[in-house]
Design an enzyme around this catalytic site. Sequence first.
Site, PDB file in Angstrom:
ATOM      1  N   CYS A 291       0.835  -1.208   0.000  1.00  0.00           N
ATOM      2  CA  CYS A 291       0.000   0.000   0.000  1.00  0.00           C
ATOM      3  C   CYS A 291       0.872   1.262   0.000  1.00  0.00           C
ATOM      4  O   CYS A 291       1.846   1.354   0.752  1.00  0.00           O
ATOM      5  CB  CYS A 291      -0.926  -0.004   1.216  1.00  0.00           C
ATOM      6  SG  CYS A 291      -2.057   1.401   1.190  1.00  0.00           S
TER       7      CYS A 291
ATOM      8  N   CYS B  81       0.048   5.003   6.926  1.00  0.00           N
ATOM      9  CA  CYS B  81      -0.615   4.815   8.221  1.00  0.00           C
ATOM     10  C   CYS B  81       0.364   4.157   9.218  1.00  0.00           C
ATOM     11  O   CYS B  81       0.837   3.034   8.965  1.00  0.00           O
ATOM     12  CB  CYS B  81      -1.865   3.958   8.057  1.00  0.00           C
ATOM     13  SG  CYS B  81      -2.882   4.509   6.665  1.00  0.00           S
TER      14      CYS B  81
ATOM     15  N   CYS C 276       0.056   0.405  10.316  1.00  0.00           N
ATOM     16  CA  CYS C 276      -0.366  -0.642   9.382  1.00  0.00           C
ATOM     17  C   CYS C 276       0.779  -1.476   8.812  1.00  0.00           C
ATOM     18  O   CYS C 276       1.713  -0.945   8.199  1.00  0.00           O
ATOM     19  CB  CYS C 276      -1.156  -0.025   8.229  1.00  0.00           C
ATOM     20  SG  CYS C 276      -1.844  -1.309   7.157  1.00  0.00           S
TER      21      CYS C 276
ATOM     22  N   CYS D 298     -16.316  -9.681   5.337  1.00  0.00           N
ATOM     23  CA  CYS D 298     -15.748  -8.372   5.010  1.00  0.00           C
ATOM     24  C   CYS D 298     -14.478  -8.549   4.189  1.00  0.00           C
ATOM     25  O   CYS D 298     -13.565  -9.274   4.595  1.00  0.00           O
ATOM     26  CB  CYS D 298     -15.448  -7.596   6.292  1.00  0.00           C
ATOM     27  SG  CYS D 298     -14.686  -5.992   5.972  1.00  0.00           S
TER      28      CYS D 298
ATOM     29  N   CYS E 133     -19.485  -6.723   3.426  1.00  0.00           N
ATOM     30  CA  CYS E 133     -18.817  -5.463   3.769  1.00  0.00           C
ATOM     31  C   CYS E 133     -17.515  -5.429   2.980  1.00  0.00           C
ATOM     32  O   CYS E 133     -16.918  -6.475   2.713  1.00  0.00           O
ATOM     33  CB  CYS E 133     -18.539  -5.409   5.272  1.00  0.00           C
ATOM     34  SG  CYS E 133     -17.764  -3.856   5.804  1.00  0.00           S
TER      35      CYS E 133
ATOM     36  N   CYS F 272     -19.899   1.599   7.926  1.00  0.00           N
ATOM     37  CA  CYS F 272     -19.139   0.925   8.982  1.00  0.00           C
ATOM     38  C   CYS F 272     -17.926   1.800   9.243  1.00  0.00           C
ATOM     39  O   CYS F 272     -17.057   1.939   8.372  1.00  0.00           O
ATOM     40  CB  CYS F 272     -18.722  -0.473   8.512  1.00  0.00           C
ATOM     41  SG  CYS F 272     -17.665  -1.340   9.695  1.00  0.00           S
TER      42      CYS F 272
ATOM     43  N   ARG G 192     -18.470  -3.356  17.094  1.00  0.00           N
ATOM     44  CA  ARG G 192     -17.670  -4.543  16.769  1.00  0.00           C
ATOM     45  C   ARG G 192     -16.339  -4.533  17.514  1.00  0.00           C
ATOM     46  O   ARG G 192     -15.541  -3.600  17.374  1.00  0.00           O
ATOM     47  CB  ARG G 192     -17.426  -4.609  15.255  1.00  0.00           C
ATOM     48  CG  ARG G 192     -18.738  -4.602  14.479  1.00  0.00           C
ATOM     49  CD  ARG G 192     -18.576  -4.834  12.997  1.00  0.00           C
ATOM     50  NE  ARG G 192     -19.828  -4.519  12.311  1.00  0.00           N
ATOM     51  CZ  ARG G 192     -20.855  -5.363  12.153  1.00  0.00           C
ATOM     52  NH1 ARG G 192     -20.777  -6.587  12.624  1.00  0.00           N
ATOM     53  NH2 ARG G 192     -21.955  -4.974  11.533  1.00  0.00           N
TER      54      ARG G 192
HETATM   55  N1  SAM Z   1      -6.789   0.436   2.907  1.00  0.00           N
HETATM   56  C1  SAM Z   1      -8.098   0.662   3.341  1.00  0.00           C
HETATM   57  C2  SAM Z   1      -8.193   1.778   4.356  1.00  0.00           C
HETATM   58  O1  SAM Z   1      -7.197   2.100   4.999  1.00  0.00           O
HETATM   59  O2  SAM Z   1      -9.291   2.316   4.519  1.00  0.00           O
HETATM   60  C3  SAM Z   1      -8.767  -0.564   3.918  1.00  0.00           C
HETATM   61  C4  SAM Z   1      -7.951  -1.562   4.716  1.00  0.00           C
HETATM   62  S1  SAM Z   1      -7.302  -0.965   6.254  1.00  0.00           S
HETATM   63  C5  SAM Z   1      -6.171  -2.253   6.701  1.00  0.00           C
HETATM   64  C6  SAM Z   1      -8.703  -1.137   7.368  1.00  0.00           C
HETATM   65  C7  SAM Z   1      -8.518  -0.688   8.784  1.00  0.00           C
HETATM   66  O3  SAM Z   1      -7.755  -1.639   9.507  1.00  0.00           O
HETATM   67  C8  SAM Z   1      -7.791   0.605   9.054  1.00  0.00           C
HETATM   68  O4  SAM Z   1      -8.577   1.733   8.831  1.00  0.00           O
HETATM   69  C9  SAM Z   1      -7.455   0.463  10.522  1.00  0.00           C
HETATM   70  O5  SAM Z   1      -8.498   1.019  11.297  1.00  0.00           O
HETATM   71  C10 SAM Z   1      -7.385  -1.036  10.721  1.00  0.00           C
HETATM   72  N2  SAM Z   1      -6.016  -1.467  11.054  1.00  0.00           N
HETATM   73  C11 SAM Z   1      -4.967  -1.583  10.215  1.00  0.00           C
HETATM   74  N3  SAM Z   1      -3.868  -1.972  10.863  1.00  0.00           N
HETATM   75  C12 SAM Z   1      -4.207  -2.120  12.168  1.00  0.00           C
HETATM   76  C13 SAM Z   1      -3.493  -2.489  13.330  1.00  0.00           C
HETATM   77  N4  SAM Z   1      -2.187  -2.784  13.307  1.00  0.00           N
HETATM   78  N5  SAM Z   1      -4.171  -2.551  14.506  1.00  0.00           N
HETATM   79  C14 SAM Z   1      -5.488  -2.239  14.537  1.00  0.00           C
HETATM   80  N6  SAM Z   1      -6.206  -1.871  13.471  1.00  0.00           N
HETATM   81  C15 SAM Z   1      -5.579  -1.803  12.298  1.00  0.00           C
HETATM   82  C1  DTB Z   2     -11.606  -2.811  11.071  1.00  0.00           C
HETATM   83  O1  DTB Z   2     -11.965  -1.787  11.676  1.00  0.00           O
HETATM   84  N1  DTB Z   2     -10.680  -3.652  11.511  1.00  0.00           N
HETATM   85  C2  DTB Z   2     -10.443  -4.702  10.577  1.00  0.00           C
HETATM   86  C3  DTB Z   2     -11.494  -4.412   9.467  1.00  0.00           C
HETATM   87  N2  DTB Z   2     -12.102  -3.195   9.904  1.00  0.00           N
HETATM   88  C4  DTB Z   2     -11.052  -4.317   8.077  1.00  0.00           C
HETATM   89  C5  DTB Z   2      -9.011  -4.758  10.126  1.00  0.00           C
HETATM   90  C6  DTB Z   2      -8.050  -4.981  11.264  1.00  0.00           C
HETATM   91  C7  DTB Z   2      -6.676  -5.143  10.705  1.00  0.00           C
HETATM   92  C8  DTB Z   2      -5.660  -5.493  11.766  1.00  0.00           C
HETATM   93  C9  DTB Z   2      -4.289  -5.592  11.216  1.00  0.00           C
HETATM   94  C10 DTB Z   2      -4.094  -6.674  10.195  1.00  0.00           C
HETATM   95  O2  DTB Z   2      -4.517  -7.834  10.412  1.00  0.00           O
HETATM   96  O3  DTB Z   2      -3.443  -6.409   9.164  1.00  0.00           O
HETATM   97 FE1  SF4 Z   3      -2.964   1.225   3.270  1.00  0.00          FE
HETATM   98 FE2  SF4 Z   3      -2.920   0.079   5.631  1.00  0.00          FE
HETATM   99 FE3  SF4 Z   3      -3.365   2.665   5.448  1.00  0.00          FE
HETATM  100 FE4  SF4 Z   3      -5.256   0.936   4.569  1.00  0.00          FE
HETATM  101  S1  SF4 Z   3      -4.555   1.198   6.678  1.00  0.00           S
HETATM  102  S2  SF4 Z   3      -4.525   2.798   3.549  1.00  0.00           S
HETATM  103  S3  SF4 Z   3      -3.917  -0.699   3.841  1.00  0.00           S
HETATM  104  S4  SF4 Z   3      -1.466   1.601   4.874  1.00  0.00           S
END
Ligand code: SAM
Ligand code: DTB
Ligand code: SF4
Length: 347
Positions: free
Chosen positions: A79, A83, A86, A123, A154, A214, A290
């Site tokens: 990506c 973030c 992430c 989802c 979702c 959501c 959730r």
């Molecule tokens: N890329 C898209 C976005 O950012 O909207 C969708 C996928 S993103 C991985 C979905 C959500 O996962 C993020 O908005 C964040 O709230 C959650 N997330 C990602 N990494 C995480 C982590 N290490 N711990 C908790 N939540 C996480």
């Molecule tokens: C949300 O709020 N949490 C989920 C789902 N929506 C997509 C994602 C959590 C991701 C946690 C880190 C990972 O497994 O990469």
């Molecule tokens: Fe990309 Fe992760 Fe940020 Fe979603 S949360 S935009 S997958 S870096």
Amino acid sequence: MPSPERTMHDCRMDDSDLALADAPSLATRRAPWTVASIEALFDLPFADLMYRAQEVHRAHHPPNTVQLSTLLSIKTGGCPEDCGYCPQARRYHTGVEEEPLLSLPTVVDAARAARSSGATRFCMGAAWRGPKQRDLEPVLDMVRAVKALGLETCATLGMLKDGQAEQLRAAGLDYYNHNLDTAPEFYGEIVTTRDYDDRLETLSRVRASGLKVCCGGIVGMGESRHQRAALVAQLANLDPYPESVPINHLVQVEGTPLHARLGGDAALDPLEFVRTVAVARITMGKAMVRLSAGRRELGEAVQVLCFLAGANSIFYGDRLLTTANPDAAADRALLRKLGLAAHPAST
Ligand code: SAM
Ligand code: DTB
Ligand code: SF4
């Protein structure tokens, strides 16, 4: 009319102005939650907060049911965003490799397996800043196929452009997930490649398309209690508030900036996480709240408190997107022990 400034007393007496919150079509707009009134909820003695959350929960939901939602990463890693939490951001060295979009049969098999093990919601997540039109087409096929299995659908694909939410809805998508993640004033310390208004813009496109929203956040990123309250205020003041509110506990992944900043240890008192769930429940009575990422690290006792605080859905299955989730069998055992039943899709 509710008063413009909510006080703790208001919250107790009118429980988020149920009558008005239940009828978003009424011309009357709900009075906004102030951050101060939400902080006052956070500050309640723990037992009082839990009691209040239970009252609201039981007014709107069957108290002993939990929805099981399974996640699938349909496009993992690589990506371009930054973030700080992430593991899928290309620029961090987390060991997550970039993979191409999954094939339709792979997604359908995963959805079928999720349904067989008891999930009613599925989802699909993609590590995109947002989908290009050529990315969206195959996802529309996935949505159609998963919906045809009778699952609630979702998707979380990043920022949407004009018309994309409508296409997803026409394909049978029920909810679009797009998190605000944290308070506006803290957001810039976590993400710099987009801003809060970008998130709000996608959320308004989603809402305008008729999809259900959501939207939630992540707790434990080094934010203050005031900032947790400010996140909940943002969510609860969306008009109408989201139908689904994922509350994630940060999963600290080595290689991400937040892991470096927070040192890998639990950054937050777990009861503060429980309080956040309770406050989300009180301020967004009808929403599915959730209990999302971080359940493995929280352990069973804290999860039980989260259910008492009004959480009524979990991500179910051995993986979240890239990180581990509790075993499905362990989750079933936990729910059985608590007398919690899996409940069907609400669509
Ligand atoms: N890329 C898209 C976005 O950012 O909207 C969708 C996928 S993103 C991985 C979905 C959500 O996962 C993020 O908005 C964040 O709230 C959650 N997330 C990602 N990494 C995480 C982590 N290490 N711990 C908790 N939540 C996480
Ligand atoms: C949300 O709020 N949490 C989920 C789902 N929506 C997509 C994602 C959590 C991701 C946690 C880190 C990972 O497994 O990469
Ligand atoms: Fe990309 Fe992760 Fe940020 Fe979603 S949360 S935009 S997958 S870096």
